[in-house]
Design a protein around this motif. Sequence first.
Motif, PDB file in Angstrom:
ATOM      1  N   TRP A 170      -9.756  26.839  65.229  1.00 18.74           N
ATOM      2  CA  TRP A 170      -8.698  26.589  66.208  1.00 18.74           C
ATOM      3  C   TRP A 170      -9.106  25.592  67.286  1.00 18.74           C
ATOM      4  O   TRP A 170      -8.249  25.091  68.002  1.00 18.74           O
ATOM      5  CB  TRP A 170      -8.269  27.893  66.856  1.00 18.74           C
ATOM      6  CG  TRP A 170      -7.446  28.770  65.965  1.00 18.74           C
ATOM      7  CD1 TRP A 170      -6.805  28.425  64.810  1.00 18.74           C
ATOM      8  CD2 TRP A 170      -7.163  30.164  66.174  1.00 18.74           C
ATOM      9  NE1 TRP A 170      -6.150  29.504  64.279  1.00 18.74           N
ATOM     10  CE2 TRP A 170      -6.355  30.595  65.090  1.00 18.74           C
ATOM     11  CE3 TRP A 170      -7.515  31.091  67.152  1.00 18.74           C
ATOM     12  CZ2 TRP A 170      -5.890  31.901  64.975  1.00 18.74           C
ATOM     13  CZ3 TRP A 170      -7.064  32.397  67.034  1.00 18.74           C
ATOM     14  CH2 TRP A 170      -6.255  32.795  65.966  1.00 18.74           C
TER      15      TRP A 170
ATOM     16  N   VAL B 259      -9.950  22.797  66.700  1.00 24.16           N
ATOM     17  CA  VAL B 259      -9.502  21.518  66.141  1.00 24.16           C
ATOM     18  C   VAL B 259      -8.005  21.516  65.864  1.00 24.16           C
ATOM     19  O   VAL B 259      -7.290  20.579  66.192  1.00 24.16           O
ATOM     20  CB  VAL B 259     -10.276  21.194  64.845  1.00 24.16           C
ATOM     21  CG1 VAL B 259      -9.692  19.972  64.156  1.00 24.16           C
ATOM     22  CG2 VAL B 259     -11.744  20.975  65.158  1.00 24.16           C
ATOM     23  N   THR B 260      -7.495  22.568  65.249  1.00 29.08           N
ATOM     24  CA  THR B 260      -6.079  22.623  64.886  1.00 29.08           C
ATOM     25  C   THR B 260      -5.617  24.068  64.761  1.00 29.08           C
ATOM     26  O   THR B 260      -6.400  24.949  64.409  1.00 29.08           O
ATOM     27  CB  THR B 260      -5.826  21.894  63.544  1.00 29.08           C
ATOM     28  OG1 THR B 260      -4.447  22.040  63.188  1.00 29.08           O
ATOM     29  CG2 THR B 260      -6.688  22.454  62.429  1.00 29.08           C
ATOM     30  N   LYS B 261      -4.332  24.258  65.059  1.00 27.96           N
ATOM     31  CA  LYS B 261      -3.705  25.564  64.858  1.00 27.96           C
ATOM     32  C   LYS B 261      -2.530  25.468  63.889  1.00 27.96           C
ATOM     33  O   LYS B 261      -1.698  26.356  63.824  1.00 27.96           O
ATOM     34  CB  LYS B 261      -3.258  26.165  66.189  1.00 27.96           C
ATOM     35  CG  LYS B 261      -4.434  26.569  67.087  1.00 27.96           C
ATOM     36  CD  LYS B 261      -3.958  27.325  68.325  1.00 27.96           C
ATOM     37  CE  LYS B 261      -5.149  27.819  69.144  1.00 27.96           C
ATOM     38  NZ  LYS B 261      -4.714  28.585  70.344  1.00 27.96           N
TER      39      LYS B 261
ATOM     40  N   ALA C 113      -2.501  30.249  61.132  1.00 24.52           N
ATOM     41  CA  ALA C 113      -2.027  28.940  61.586  1.00 24.52           C
ATOM     42  C   ALA C 113      -0.864  29.175  62.550  1.00 24.52           C
ATOM     43  O   ALA C 113       0.311  28.989  62.197  1.00 24.52           O
ATOM     44  CB  ALA C 113      -1.590  28.083  60.404  1.00 24.52           C
TER      45      ALA C 113
ATOM     46  N   GLU D 114       0.584  27.748  64.926  1.00 23.92           N
ATOM     47  CA  GLU D 114       1.520  26.699  65.317  1.00 23.92           C
ATOM     48  C   GLU D 114       2.276  26.123  64.121  1.00 23.92           C
ATOM     49  O   GLU D 114       3.014  25.147  64.257  1.00 23.92           O
ATOM     50  CB  GLU D 114       0.780  25.595  66.076  1.00 23.92           C
ATOM     51  CG  GLU D 114       0.239  26.056  67.428  1.00 23.92           C
ATOM     52  CD  GLU D 114      -0.473  24.962  68.202  1.00 23.92           C
ATOM     53  OE1 GLU D 114      -0.560  23.825  67.688  1.00 23.92           O
ATOM     54  OE2 GLU D 114      -0.953  25.255  69.316  1.00 23.92           O
ATOM     55  N   SER D 115       2.093  26.714  62.961  1.00 22.41           N
ATOM     56  CA  SER D 115       2.840  26.272  61.785  1.00 22.41           C
ATOM     57  C   SER D 115       4.218  26.923  61.766  1.00 22.41           C
ATOM     58  O   SER D 115       4.522  27.791  62.586  1.00 22.41           O
ATOM     59  CB  SER D 115       2.076  26.620  60.507  1.00 22.41           C
ATOM     60  OG  SER D 115       1.958  28.027  60.361  1.00 22.41           O
TER      61      SER D 115
ATOM     62  N   LEU E  19      -4.000  24.908  58.081  1.00 17.98           N
ATOM     63  CA  LEU E  19      -4.894  24.270  59.052  1.00 17.98           C
ATOM     64  C   LEU E  19      -5.460  22.971  58.486  1.00 17.98           C
ATOM     65  O   LEU E  19      -5.514  21.943  59.182  1.00 17.98           O
ATOM     66  CB  LEU E  19      -6.039  25.216  59.423  1.00 17.98           C
ATOM     67  CG  LEU E  19      -5.687  26.524  60.133  1.00 17.98           C
ATOM     68  CD1 LEU E  19      -6.955  27.343  60.393  1.00 17.98           C
ATOM     69  CD2 LEU E  19      -4.948  26.256  61.439  1.00 17.98           C
TER      70      LEU E  19
ATOM     71  N   SER F 279      -2.784  20.322  58.315  1.00 17.88           N
ATOM     72  CA  SER F 279      -2.432  19.850  59.645  1.00 17.88           C
ATOM     73  C   SER F 279      -3.413  18.788  60.118  1.00 17.88           C
ATOM     74  O   SER F 279      -3.027  17.777  60.710  1.00 17.88           O
ATOM     75  CB  SER F 279      -2.424  21.029  60.623  1.00 17.88           C
ATOM     76  OG  SER F 279      -2.214  20.593  61.954  1.00 17.88           O
ATOM     77  N   ARG F 280      -4.689  19.012  59.849  1.00 16.66           N
ATOM     78  CA  ARG F 280      -5.734  18.075  60.272  1.00 16.66           C
ATOM     79  C   ARG F 280      -5.831  16.878  59.341  1.00 16.66           C
ATOM     80  O   ARG F 280      -6.091  15.756  59.782  1.00 16.66           O
ATOM     81  CB  ARG F 280      -7.072  18.822  60.306  1.00 16.66           C
ATOM     82  CG  ARG F 280      -8.263  17.986  60.751  1.00 16.66           C
ATOM     83  CD  ARG F 280      -8.155  17.564  62.191  1.00 16.66           C
ATOM     84  NE  ARG F 280      -9.385  16.944  62.653  1.00 16.66           N
ATOM     85  CZ  ARG F 280      -9.527  16.316  63.822  1.00 16.66           C
ATOM     86  NH1 ARG F 280      -8.498  16.246  64.638  1.00 16.66           N
ATOM     87  NH2 ARG F 280     -10.685  15.785  64.164  1.00 16.66           N
TER      88      ARG F 280
END
Length: 388
Positions: A43, A45-47, A112, A114-115, A277, A280-281
Motif C-alpha cells: 500500500w 505504492v498503490t491501493k 485493493a 481503492e479499486s 494492485l 494499478s501500478r
Amino acid sequence: MLTAARAVAAVLLALTGQTGAAAVPVRDQQQWVLDALNVEQAWTVTKGAGVTVAVVDSGVDDGVKELKGRVTKGPDMTSGTAVHDVPPGRHGTAMAALIAGSGTGDGLIGIAPESRILSLPMATDDEPVIGIPPAPDAETAAESPLARALRYAANHGAQVVSMSIGSYGPVKSEREAVSYALGKGVVLVAAAGNDGLTQYAQDKGTSYWSFPAGYPGVIGVAATDKQGRRASFSSDNLSVLVSAPGVGVPVVKRGSGYELSEGTSSAAALISGVAALVKSRHPALRPDQVAQALAAGARGRPAAGYDDQIGFGVVDAAAALNAAAALAGRPSGVVDPSGKEHFGSGEAPVPQRPGPDPLRLWLYGGGTLVALITFCGAIVVLNQRRES
C-alpha cells in the motif's frame, strides 16, 4: 452443459456463521490476513486506484458501508438479458469486500481498497454443492453464463476478473471466452476448489479439476491456514499456481456485520485484490506477466519450488509489485522502511536488451583476429625454412 446454478454453486465456500465482531474489531481480526499477504507494505505504492475488478458470483450488496459508491451492477448472466435487479447474495458480497472494501468506519478493508467492483451475478443460490462427478466436455454452440460474464467483463473495462466459483468439466464456450478475455489483457483469477477431503482425492492423491481454474491462462488459487500450510479441504492438482489465506478469513455479511469464512473462494478473492494492485501500478502488464509476478514473489515456496498443493507458495503483495516492476523495466518503489531490504533494494534491475553482448563481441572478434595473425605468421615462417 452445466446449469448456471450448478456452475456457480460447485465451489462456493460455506461461511461459518461466526461473528466475533462484538468482542474483537474486524480490522484486528483480519490483520493476520494482511500480514500473510504483506499488503500494508504494498500500500505504500498503490491501493488499486483506477482498476475495476469484475466479481463473477452471486450479486453484490452495494449498500454495505465498505462498498458504498464502489459497485457497478452488470446484468444477470444466467439469462443473457439486460436485467440488472438481481438481489444481492451473501457470497458475492463477501468476496467483493475482500477485494475492494474501503475500511470506512473501521470496517473491513479489502486488498485493493481503492479499486472498484463490477458485479456480474450468475446465481442467487449461495449454498455449496459437493460430490458432483466430473462432467464431460460440453461441446455446444450455446454460450454458458460464465462465458457471457467473461466477455462482458472484458468489454466493459474490467482489468481483473475474480471467480470464486467452479464446476467439473471444461466447456467450449468458456474456453473461447477465457482466450478472448486474456487477449484483451484481462487477468483471470479463480478458486482451485474445495475437494481436498473428498474420497476421490484421498484415494487418488489428487483432486478433481475445477473450472474455470483449470483453463489455461487462469490463475488457480489454493487455500492456506494461518501457518501458511495448505488447508485440508483445498483441492490439489496442477491448476494451482499460488495460494492465499482461506481459513478463518473475516468477511462482510450481506446487509451488515461480519463473519468468518473458509474456502478457496476467499483465497481467490484475496489474490484478485493483489492482481488489482499490480495492474494499478503496471497497467500495461499482460495477464501472463501478472501471473509470473505473483508466482515469483511468493513466500513459503515448497522445497521443490512448486507443488500441486500450494503452487509456488503464498502470494506476497509487495514482492509481487517488485517482480512486476522488473518485468515492466521500471523502479518498483516498494522499499522496506526497516532498511533490511526484505524485498531487495526497492529498485528493480533493468532487463538487458536481447541480442549479442557488445563487449563479448569485441573480445571474440579481437581474439579471432589475433589467432588469424598468429596462424598466418606461422605459415610464413614455415615457408621461409623450406626455402632455406
